[in-house]
Structures are given as structure tokens and as C-alpha cells.
Write a protein that holds these residues in place. Structure first.
Motif, short mmCIF file in Angstrom:
data_model
loop_
_atom_site.label_atom_id
_atom_site.label_comp_id
_atom_site.label_asym_id
_atom_site.label_seq_id
_atom_site.Cartn_x
_atom_site.Cartn_y
_atom_site.Cartn_z
N LEU A 130 2.28 43.88 -23.56
CA LEU A 130 1.25 44.22 -22.59
C LEU A 130 1.68 43.89 -21.17
O LEU A 130 2.28 42.85 -20.91
CB LEU A 130 -0.03 43.44 -22.90
N PHE A 190 -6.05 48.04 -22.47
CA PHE A 190 -6.88 47.02 -23.09
C PHE A 190 -7.63 46.22 -22.04
O PHE A 190 -7.05 45.75 -21.06
CB PHE A 190 -6.02 46.03 -23.89
N PHE A 217 -9.71 40.64 -26.90
CA PHE A 217 -9.37 41.99 -26.46
C PHE A 217 -10.35 43.01 -26.99
O PHE A 217 -10.89 42.88 -28.10
CB PHE A 217 -7.96 42.37 -26.94
N GLY A 218 -10.55 44.06 -26.20
CA GLY A 218 -11.26 45.22 -26.70
C GLY A 218 -10.36 46.02 -27.61
O GLY A 218 -9.18 45.71 -27.80
N GLY A 219 -10.91 47.06 -28.20
CA GLY A 219 -10.18 47.84 -29.16
C GLY A 219 -9.11 48.74 -28.57
O GLY A 219 -8.28 49.30 -29.30
N GLY A 220 -9.12 48.89 -27.26
CA GLY A 220 -8.12 49.71 -26.61
C GLY A 220 -8.61 51.14 -26.40
O GLY A 220 -9.40 51.68 -27.19
N TYR A 226 -5.07 45.21 -19.19
CA TYR A 226 -3.64 45.30 -19.51
C TYR A 226 -3.33 46.72 -19.93
O TYR A 226 -4.19 47.43 -20.45
CB TYR A 226 -3.27 44.36 -20.67
N ASN A 272 5.52 50.73 -28.33
CA ASN A 272 6.45 49.72 -28.81
C ASN A 272 6.80 48.68 -27.75
O ASN A 272 7.91 48.13 -27.76
CB ASN A 272 7.72 50.37 -29.35
N ARG A 311 -6.89 54.90 -25.42
CA ARG A 311 -5.68 55.66 -25.15
C ARG A 311 -5.99 56.66 -24.04
O ARG A 311 -6.96 57.41 -24.11
CB ARG A 311 -5.22 56.39 -26.40
N GLN A 327 -0.39 49.05 -22.20
CA GLN A 327 0.68 48.95 -23.18
C GLN A 327 1.32 50.32 -23.38
O GLN A 327 0.63 51.29 -23.71
CB GLN A 327 0.16 48.42 -24.51
N LEU A 358 -1.81 53.02 -23.49
CA LEU A 358 -2.94 52.37 -24.15
C LEU A 358 -3.43 51.25 -23.24
O LEU A 358 -2.63 50.42 -22.80
CB LEU A 358 -2.47 51.82 -25.49
#
Lengths: 117, 114
Positions: B44, B90, B104-107, B36, B41, B109, B38, B88
Motif C-alpha cells: 500500500l 483503501f 481497513f475498508g473493503g477497497g 491508501y 501485487n 477498484r 494499491q 485499488l
């Protein structure tokens, strides 16, 4: 298709008050809806899983009396943050799993930014 | 229990260069894997998924991912990154036996510089 909306998109409330967030699947029926919480620069944390017509299943560490979830229909779930405190300030995201299709996907709402002052 | 790791907090890449975002997973059964994206604000947006079949999965916006069972990885790739890919990302996993519950993983950037 598969659009999920959230309302409001952002809300500011005072400590001690309650806030309700709505999650709607606009063009499909959702067997299951999920509520996530996301802190700044962090991942999504699953709070609870909500099935229409039954009680929500909360993840470990999530207070069910504080975060009230109601899944009244196949298109609407609500999250009520009761007696909100500043530490409840966060980005809340819902998602919905589609009824009748093995899509394996969750469709995410745009999120609600909650700020408790 | 299922888990996902994204080892890089941030990936920087020049526009036009290949982009790779790493993801490894751990499940006890067959994995269903997702990526996903993001934007600030926002919720996803689904990019792609692996359920079964070909290990190379093609998704939205020119992204693809390769499922590698022996390395338990599902890295996201794009041959030529755009500035608009900055966001970001995920990775998420769901065990076949876990119903619809995603982990989910930590993401990661991604910053694509012009």
C-alpha cells in the motif's frame, strides 16, 4: 525515507513445510510492526501486532502457533508460516510504525505472495 | 469498535473527469483517517491522512479528501482523473485510543478509461 522491505517477494512451497517472511524497516526504527493478510480482491486483514522485544498480539481467529512472529530488533520482524497448507496461500503484507514520531502513519512493505502446493 | 465502509466495489470514470471514492467510518472516539492506494501485487502507498485541523486534506498525486464529522465520511477526490490512477483504493481508520491499529475498508477498484 520510511522504506519497508519484505523478503521474499514471492515464494512457492509444498504442503507441510514452513516458510519465513522477513519485514525490514530500511531507514528508520520501528516500535511496532504489523502483519496483514490479503486474499484476492479483498481487503487487508490484520493478523498480528508485533512490538520489539515482546510477544506479538494476535487478532481473534489467527492461530499463534501456526503464524509465528518474531520482532528481534527495531528494524526486523519475521513471520513464519508453519506446516503450510494450500489455504494459507495469500498475499502477506507487513507495515511498520515509526519510533519517536507521532506521524500516525504506517509504512507498508511491498508484500509477499505465498503459494502452497 | 472501529469500522470502515466503502460502499462501491468499483468506480469507473473517464480520463479528465472528476473522481470520487466514498468512505464512511464508525468510531467511538476521535478518528484518524487514511487513504491508501494499491497497485497489482504491490503493497500500500500512503495518499493522505486526517488527524485534526482543516477538514479538507490535500495529499499525493493531486488527491484530496474531506472530513465530514456529521456524516462520518471521508471521501477521496481528484478533480481530473488519469488513466494511471486506475488501482485499488483503501480507506482506513484508527481510533485515538486504539494505538496504531488500523481498520481497513473493503477497497474500491478505480478504473479510469481513456
Amino acid at each position: 525515507g520510511a522504506v519497508v522491505s519484505q523478503h521474499p517477494s514471492w515464494v512457492i512451497c509444498k504442503s507441510g513445510t514452513s516458510v519465513k517472511i522477513e519485514c525490514r524497516s530500511l531507514d528508520f526504527q520501528a516500535t511496532t510492526m504489523f502483519w496483514y493478510r490479503q486474499f484476492p480482491k479483498q481487503s487487508l486483514m490484520l493478523m498480528a501486532t508485533s512490538n520489539e522485544g515482546s510477544k506479538a498480539t494476535y487478532e481473534q481467529g489467527v492461530e499463534k502457533d501456526k503464524f509465528l512472529i518474531n520482532h528481534a530488533s527495531l528494524t526486523l520482524s519475521t513471520l513464519t508460516v508453519t506446516s503450510a497448507h494450500p489455504e494459507d496461500s495469500s498475499f502477506y503484507i507487513c507495515s511498520a510504525a515509526r519510533l519517536g514520531l507521532a506521524t500516525h502513519e504506517q509504512y507498508f512493505g511491498p508484500g509477499t505472495r505465498l503459494t502452497v502446493t | 469498535a472501529q469500522s470502515v465502509a466503502q460502499p462501491e466495489d468499483q468506480v469507473n470514470v473517464a480520463e479528465g473527469n472528476p473522481l470520487t471514492v466514498k468512505c464512511t467510518y464508525s468510531v467511538s472516539g476521535n478518528p484518524y483517517l487514511f487513504w491508501y492506494v494499491q497497485y497489482p501485487n504491490r503493497g500500500l502507498q500512503f495518499l493522505l491522512k486526517y488527524i485534526t485541523g482543516d477538514n479538507l486534506v490535500k495529499g499525493s498525486y493531486g488527491f484530496e479528501a474531506e472530513f465530514n464529522k456529521s456524516q462520518t465520511s471521508f471521501h477521496l477526490k481528484k478533480p481530473s482523473a488519469l488513466v494511471s490512477d486506475s488501482a485499488l483504493y483503501f480507506c482506513a481508520v484508527r481510533e485515538e485510543a486504539a494505538g496504531n491499529k488500523l481498520t481497513f475498508g473493503g477497497g474500491t477498484r478505480v478504473l479510469v478509461k481513456p
